[in-house]
Motif scaffolding. Sequence first.
Motif, mmCIF file in Angstrom:
data_model
loop_
_atom_site.group_PDB
_atom_site.id
_atom_site.type_symbol
_atom_site.label_atom_id
_atom_site.label_comp_id
_atom_site.label_asym_id
_atom_site.label_seq_id
_atom_site.Cartn_x
_atom_site.Cartn_y
_atom_site.Cartn_z
ATOM 1 N N GLN A 237 -4.223 -0.408 -5.204
ATOM 2 C CA GLN A 237 -4.548 0.712 -6.097
ATOM 3 C C GLN A 237 -5.276 0.250 -7.363
ATOM 4 O O GLN A 237 -4.886 0.567 -8.478
ATOM 5 C CB GLN A 237 -3.275 1.497 -6.451
ATOM 6 C CG GLN A 237 -2.624 2.152 -5.233
ATOM 7 C CD GLN A 237 -1.413 2.983 -5.585
ATOM 8 O OE1 GLN A 237 -0.708 2.691 -6.556
ATOM 9 N NE2 GLN A 237 -1.143 4.012 -4.802
ATOM 10 N N ASP A 239 -8.513 0.463 -9.600
ATOM 11 C CA ASP A 239 -9.616 1.398 -9.847
ATOM 12 C C ASP A 239 -10.982 0.764 -9.637
ATOM 13 O O ASP A 239 -11.923 1.433 -9.190
ATOM 14 C CB ASP A 239 -9.528 1.935 -11.279
ATOM 15 C CG ASP A 239 -8.370 2.908 -11.461
ATOM 16 O OD1 ASP A 239 -7.672 3.200 -10.464
ATOM 17 O OD2 ASP A 239 -8.149 3.372 -12.597
ATOM 18 N N LEU A 258 -10.486 8.886 -5.871
ATOM 19 C CA LEU A 258 -9.527 7.958 -5.267
ATOM 20 C C LEU A 258 -9.383 8.187 -3.763
ATOM 21 O O LEU A 258 -8.773 7.377 -3.070
ATOM 22 C CB LEU A 258 -8.155 8.096 -5.941
ATOM 23 C CG LEU A 258 -8.132 7.926 -7.466
ATOM 24 C CD1 LEU A 258 -6.704 8.007 -7.974
ATOM 25 C CD2 LEU A 258 -8.785 6.619 -7.892
ATOM 26 N N ASN A 265 -11.749 0.835 -0.826
ATOM 27 C CA ASN A 265 -10.839 1.695 -1.590
ATOM 28 C C ASN A 265 -9.401 1.236 -1.386
ATOM 29 O O ASN A 265 -8.778 1.499 -0.358
ATOM 30 C CB ASN A 265 -11.004 3.151 -1.153
ATOM 31 C CG ASN A 265 -10.172 4.104 -2.007
ATOM 32 O OD1 ASN A 265 -9.298 3.696 -2.769
ATOM 33 N ND2 ASN A 265 -10.458 5.396 -1.883
ATOM 34 N N TYR A 267 -6.810 2.262 -2.768
ATOM 35 C CA TYR A 267 -5.820 3.344 -2.817
ATOM 36 C C TYR A 267 -5.513 3.820 -1.395
ATOM 37 O O TYR A 267 -4.386 4.217 -1.102
ATOM 38 C CB TYR A 267 -6.340 4.520 -3.656
ATOM 39 C CG TYR A 267 -6.144 4.338 -5.144
ATOM 40 C CD1 TYR A 267 -5.043 4.876 -5.808
ATOM 41 C CD2 TYR A 267 -7.063 3.607 -5.888
ATOM 42 C CE1 TYR A 267 -4.855 4.701 -7.167
ATOM 43 C CE2 TYR A 267 -6.894 3.429 -7.255
ATOM 44 C CZ TYR A 267 -5.784 3.976 -7.884
ATOM 45 O OH TYR A 267 -5.598 3.798 -9.234
#
Length: 332
Positions: A237, A239, A258, A265, A267
């Motif tokens: 997670q 950014d 997200l 990614n 996330y």
Amino acid sequence: MRVKKLPLPALLLLLSVTFFGIFLVLIEKKEEVIVHIPKGLTAKEIAKILKKEGIIEDELGFFLLLRIKNAERRLISGWYPMKRGMEPEEVIDILTRGKRVMVPVSIPPGSNLREIAGIVEKALGIDSLEFLELAHDKRFMEECGVYDAPSLEGYIYPETYVFAKGEDARFVLRVMVKRMFEVLDDSIPLRAGEMGLNVHQLLTIASLIEEEAQVDEERPIIASVIYNRLKRGMPLQIDATVQYALPHHKPRLFYKDLRIESPYNTYLHRGLPPGPIASPGIKSIRAAIHPARTDYLYYVSRGDGTHIFTRTAREHINAKRRVKRKWKRGGS
């Protein structure tokens, strides 16, 4: 026949004009200019450019001198500092030795390939698309010693280089990647191996640290959070991985960002992304092989470059609330 003498003021004026004219000629001859010799030109075409720029006076004579010296095929393309009215032999020496204009190229830590391509294009005139295509070319990557990676992302060491203006993309990339492998001396891959990491994974983690940390003291702590989450099977997670997946950088990420589908990614996908997201500096590389010993699993930015590190989800939520309240009060 009697010679008529000029009045003194007229004589002085004549001498002044004469000497001023000679002075202008000398200045013009000494004036330095930057001459661009493009790739693929014949010796005759190069002589024509030099004549046009005022570097040589006799185009044909220069060409014949090239032949006498057997230098026709030894002229190197590029950007050259020269002076008008130079001796032809000196011009040939410059062009055959490649005494070109040298330009500093500074790559800041945390730069990604797109940003580096822009920096290189501005400094050296290398087309950014050509640079990016080459950085993704598998055969060229293997020539640079990079295997099983999506691109040369993260393999370019961030520092200031000096290249000849007009240098080609292959040479520039080779030098930058070679520098990364020089920095990664035997001790760093050895330590990474002891941690169960290969060089690619090491650079990936180091790039995440580079993008997340702004304060040097926090780099090993952020590294510890990454390792702790990986060990527990938690999504990282981060950014910065979402920013990397987006077409353009955003000043602020929203919840919809997200959810962007991308292997980068972190996330949506557990574990490390497919590769580095930027060029890590040596401080982040060292933090990746020497993480702090903590049980932190979360951190939130204070907004001043530092972070609040926490162990549990509840502590993390409370830390986020404190930061939010602080900024509502004006950041004091």
